[in-house]
Enzyme design. Structure first.
Site, PDB file in Angstrom:
ATOM      1  N   TYR A  22       0.758  -1.258  -0.210  1.00 49.32           N
ATOM      2  CA  TYR A  22       0.181  -0.122   0.184  1.00 49.32           C
ATOM      3  C   TYR A  22       0.802   1.291   0.052  1.00 49.32           C
ATOM      4  CZ  TYR A  22      -4.070   2.770   0.820  1.00 49.32           C
ATOM      5  OH  TYR A  22      -4.993   3.757   0.812  1.00 49.32           O
ATOM      6  N   HIS A  63       8.533  18.471   2.014  1.00 49.99           N
ATOM      7  CA  HIS A  63       7.186  18.035   2.429  1.00 49.99           C
ATOM      8  C   HIS A  63       6.136  19.222   1.938  1.00 49.99           C
ATOM      9  CE1 HIS A  63       3.816  15.827   4.399  1.00 49.99           C
ATOM     10  NE2 HIS A  63       3.700  15.447   3.217  1.00 49.99           N
ATOM     11  N   ALA A  75      -3.808  16.385   7.103  1.00 52.26           N
ATOM     12  CA  ALA A  75      -5.146  16.933   7.420  1.00 52.26           C
ATOM     13  C   ALA A  75      -5.125  18.426   7.706  1.00 52.26           C
ATOM     14  CB  ALA A  75      -5.494  16.291   8.900  1.00 52.26           C
ATOM     15  N   ASP A  99       2.464  17.910  -2.852  1.00 46.61           N
ATOM     16  CA  ASP A  99       2.872  17.261  -1.738  1.00 46.61           C
ATOM     17  C   ASP A  99       4.462  17.212  -1.418  1.00 46.61           C
ATOM     18  OD1 ASP A  99       2.306  15.270   0.481  1.00 46.61           O
ATOM     19  OD2 ASP A  99       3.064  13.552  -0.615  1.00 46.61           O
ATOM     20  N   ARG A 150      -2.498  23.133  12.514  1.00 47.12           N
ATOM     21  CA  ARG A 150      -3.995  23.455  12.949  1.00 47.12           C
ATOM     22  C   ARG A 150      -3.762  23.666  14.241  1.00 47.12           C
ATOM     23  NH1 ARG A 150      -8.991  20.809  11.322  1.00 47.12           N
ATOM     24  NH2 ARG A 150      -8.013  20.221   9.169  1.00 47.12           N
TER      25      ARG A 150
END
Ligand code: O2Y
Ligand code: MN
Length: 598
Positions: free
Chosen positions: A209, A238, A261, A285, A407
């Site tokens: 994956y 990143h 997120a 990304d 965040r």
């Protein structure tokens, strides 16, 4: 016949270790992609979606035990533990090699060994680098076709003795003659994603994956590339890359690092709400940046596709992503509709019936989500309607600003400009995000994620900060400006104060105008904040109170943050660069003085 002797020798070495039935050197053709997808259809791992609704697209279901990157089994095998740092799991290279050789011995029996020559970045770009992934997974071959540039042109570019990063991958389940293959073979009990920064090798075993298996992405383009970048004097980050154009037609390129997120893909594909401004996408990304002879920092997106999180992506949050997905896609672990299309949470109203990501019936009354929260789409970046025409420019695009963001409900203002590169590096080093429901740990708890690189830096984070400081000593007059942004402030009732999404263009406009020397700012103890009326708020229903909340200097909040930052720095022992320690001291002093005055 391979011209590259070292490559040929290495293939022979891995072939004799893994003992596959046969070996295929991938050429990157459409025919090869179709062959891989046909193998996945035949094995039952993939289903062809309705050709009218979603042309040339597939739904793949992974094993439920193999659905995401596994940080706890990801290793940096540098010579010493100190070189890997407390930010990484470390293992001695020889010990890890012995473990891997035991696992890889005969692991491809009954399978095909595919050899994928791939370029991270447009073939021939001076910022690009080449890798060769060996894998026994047709899903990996097909995904690498979309996410990287694969095939003969890469081998040609490699010539007889070009440098490449060797990447070895196996799902970790040999097929003995009487065995029936699993639909999604994987070996989670023996999973290893191992990086060798000194020899620049990657070995991955047991997962098929995403980031564990598509080794060009996090393993090469971040962990190994960050080590290469330190040695060679460039940056592997990143970060998204976007192109911002003002109504007069002037364009600037901005890179931005945000922990997961925080809406990185949405920002990269944003549709501005302010008239006549335009955002176009270069990458969503990863960003590689090198100085060019003109003294400026140029960036490429080393990837050729998007491997985006499907849940939460919809026409409201990201119309450009949705339009990118209309055809030629691989969807993994999303739900299937009764008419052979895909659905996930956040796409729109839930249909009355679905087949969920595990292959079971699902209705809106079901207790579990229909799509796995880490369900993904894999699609060529060229299909994005917002892709910038120069996204594959060999020389890259000149970066004018770098954003760091996290965040945070409090403390960190909407936007804060660093006075210089060192303060900008300090901003990056203290990035933190409150944990969301999807992450491990208590909701709201702070997780430090410096430069959004915590899971991706291939060496000691404190040495990485020193590398950033050193990069700032080169070509000082041309360095990008650095900004710390936070779209996630909340009011006393727990509501987001800033509307986010397309309205973030107002902040981008202020940043653009700062680069151009047009917008004003006030110097504060924490950095340069927008002066009143310098952010365009026209048409936005934002009260004075809200604006004050977004742009205030929370002196007490910052003073409470200082010991947390000190603690975090001290987890890196005495390796933290003195410039960052000094920034922390200066900040503390300025805040104390401001508190006295207040
Ligand atoms: O779970 C995975 O394997 C993928 S993680 C990922 C994929 C695309 C972009 N970013 C990320 C990430 O974890 O930052
Ligand atoms: Mn990422």
């Amino acid at each position: 016949m391979l011209k590259h002797e070292r490559l040929a020798d290495w293939l022979e070495e891995i072939r004799s270790l893994c003992e596959p039935d046969s070996l295929v050197i991938c050429n990157g053709s459409t025919e090869e992609y179709n062959q891989m997808m046909n193998l996945l259809l035949k094995s039952g791992a993939a289903r062809k979606l309705n050709e009218t609704k979603r042309p040339n697209s597939y739904l793949v279901r992974s094993d439920p035990a193999d659905v995401a990157r596994v940080e706890s089994r990801t290793y940096i095998c540098s010579e010493s533990e100190g070189e890997a740092g407390p930010n990484n799991n470390w293992e001695d290279p020889e010990t890890m090699k012995a473990t891997l050789h035991g696992l890889f011995k005969g692991c491809m029996r009954g399978r095909v060994m595919y050899v994928i020559p791939f370029s991270m970045g447009p073939v021939g770009s001076p910022i690009a680098h080449i890798g060769v992934e060996i894998t026994d997974s047709p899903y990996v071959v097909a995904s690498m076709h979309i996410m990287t540039r694969v095939g003969e042109k890469v081998l040609e570019n490699l010539g007889r003795d070009g440098e490449f990063v060797p990447c070895v991958h196996s799902v970790g389940i040999p097929l003995e003659s009487e065995d029936e293959d699993s639909i999604w073979p994987c070996n989670p009990e023996n999973l290893y994603v191992a990086h060798f920064p000194e020899t620049k090798e990657i070995w991955s075993f047991g997962s098929g994956y995403g980031g564990n298996a598509l080794l060009g992405k996090k393993c090469f383009a971040l962990r190994i590339a960050s080590a290469m970048a330190k040695e060679q004097g460039w940056l592997a980050e990143h970060m998204l890359i976007l192109k911002l154009t003002n109504p007069e037609g002037t364009s600037r390129y901005i890179a931005g690092a945000f922990p997961s997120a925080c809406g990185k893909t949405n920002l990269a594909m944003l549709i501005p709400t302010i008239p006549d401004w335009k955002v176009e996408t270069v990458g969503d990304d990863i960003c590689w940046m090198k100085f060019r002879p003109d003294g400026r920092l140029y960036a490429i997106n080393p990837e050729a596709g998007f491997f985006g999180v499907a849940p939460g992506t919809g026409m409201e949050s990201n119309p450009n992503a949705m339009r990118s997905l209309e055809k030629d896609c691989i969807f993994t672990n999303v739900a299937e509709t009764d008419d052979g299309d895909v659905w996930w949470e956040g796409m729109g109203p839930a249909p009355a019936h679905l087949i969920d990501w595990k292959g079971n019936d699902w209705t809106p009354k079901s207790n579990e989500p229909a799509a796995h929260p880490n369900a993904r789409f894999t699609v060529s970046a060229a299909q994005c309607p917002a892709i910038a025409e120069e996204w594959e420019e060999l020389s890259g695009v000149p970066i004018s600003a770098i954003l760091f963001g996290g965040r945070r409900a409090t403390v960190v203002p909407l936007v804060n400009e660093a006075r210089d590169w060192v303060q900008g590096t300090f901003f990056g080093s203290i990035v933190s995000s409150e944990k969301t429901a999807a992450a491990d740990g208590k909701i709201g708890e702070l997780r430090r994620d410096p430069m959004a690189m915590l899971p991706f830096c291939g060496y000691n984070m404190a040495d990485y900060w020193s590398h950033w400081i050193n990069m700032g000593k080169k070509n000082k007059d041309f360095l990008p400006k650095i900004f710390y942004v936070n779209w996630f402030r909340k009011d006393g009732e727990g509501n987001f104060v800033w509307p986010g999404f397309g309205e973030n263009s107002r902040v981008l406009k202020w940043i653009f105008d700062r680069i151009e020397g047009k917008a004003s700012a006030i110097e504060t103890p924490i950095g340069n904040l927008p002066s009143p009326n310098s952010i365009d708020l026209e048409g936005l229903n934002l009260s004075e109170r809200d604006l004050d909340n977004l742009l205030k200097v929370e002196i007490d909040g910052w003073l409470e943050e200082i010991p947390l930052i000190r603690d975090y720095y001290s987890s890196y022992g005495n390796k933290v660069p003195k410039e960052l320690e000094n920034e922390l001291n200066v900040l503390t002093e300025k805040l104390r003085r401001a508190k006295k005055v207040a």
